[in-house]
Enzyme design. Sequence first.
Site, PDB file in Angstrom:
ATOM      1  N   GLU A  95      11.395   1.578   3.698  1.00 58.91           N
ATOM      2  CA  GLU A  95      10.348   0.530   4.019  1.00 58.91           C
ATOM      3  C   GLU A  95      11.161  -0.908   3.959  1.00 58.91           C
ATOM      4  OE1 GLU A  95       6.778   2.746   1.879  1.00 58.91           O
ATOM      5  OE2 GLU A  95       8.088   1.760   0.612  1.00 58.91           O
TER       6      GLU A  95
ATOM      7  N   ASP B 235       1.803   6.150  -2.906  1.00 60.38           N
ATOM      8  CA  ASP B 235       2.175   4.824  -2.245  1.00 60.38           C
ATOM      9  C   ASP B 235       2.601   4.840  -0.848  1.00 60.38           C
ATOM     10  OD1 ASP B 235       4.647   6.337  -2.778  1.00 60.38           O
ATOM     11  OD2 ASP B 235       5.542   4.815  -3.981  1.00 60.38           O
TER      12      ASP B 235
END
Length: 356
Positions: free
Chosen positions: A65, A237
């Site tokens: 990410e 998450d």
Amino acid sequence: MNTATTPALPTLFLSAQDVATLVHRIGLPTVLERMAGTLHADYLRWPAFDKSARVASHSADGVIELMPIADDSTYAFKYVNGHPRNTRSGLPTVMAFGVLADVATGAPVLLSELTLTTALRTAAMSVLAARALARPDSRRMALIGNGAQSEFQALAFHHLMGITEIRLYDTDAAATRKLMANLAGHTGLRLIPCESIAQAVRGADIVTTVTADKTNATILTPEMIEPGVHINGVGGDCPGKTELHPDVLRMASVFVEYEPQTRIEGDLQHLPADFAVTELWRVLAGNAVGRTDRRQVTVFDSVGFALEDYSALRFLREAANELGLGQALPLIPALEDPKDLFGLLRRHPLPLALAA
């Protein structure tokens, strides 16, 4: 001044060892408190930031990410991964680094490790949310998931919130033994290993879940939830990775960091788009109500947001300058003429083909 030999834009570089030294010299409780204070201050400036959900690249084994954010003077991003199988080959599940840059020029002013720092800022963020949402007399916590981030969570709640007892559970008993060995003799914490999640959460004022598997798990189910408990759901998450049964959210008041991101990545992903949540910054700023009574169940559906890394990097730069840590990294070339990038090559021997 000879700009060819003096870097015009030195970037401060902080290694993992630099950050470990910083924590050692300042002291972990003080680092956590200062980190929480920086987070709080930046969350109060929420409208000043240009915000977006992180950009994620998913694979069968994990996710990589990028997490960007900026205000009118400073830009920040974090590169971070999440690969639960990494530990089998001796790599951390989470590895990260980040950059602070000057908005006016685009110059990178800080390049830092964020693997250790992410654990610190996540623990500080959990405490910041619990201070706003948990009962103020909370003293007992359940910690579900005893991996790489667990000691930081335990110590943050002990030093910053006065937690005195932590009940521990992990599917890997060796992880729990590791946590207990790391914390033995260093604090007054009472650490209790448990044989099940239900045993761990029974009687807890705060429950923190910080598991790593990339799966839609149900770590907490409704029958485990007692009136008045506050839940920090930290491990869920990314899409397809959750920890809380949807009915746990339905029975609670739910608070999030950045709603557009949490609806995609958090435990909230299982619920309809109109399920009501409150962004935590509004509670911190006094624009929304947090806990309303002692029997209310509250959930912080924490997925990690770029503002928290901005705060962490800002704290690191300030603390490193105080302590004289880090090194100047010549990341950006020094040019006699800023329009002549090719001149950088001409100051070195050229390949024969180019020289001809």
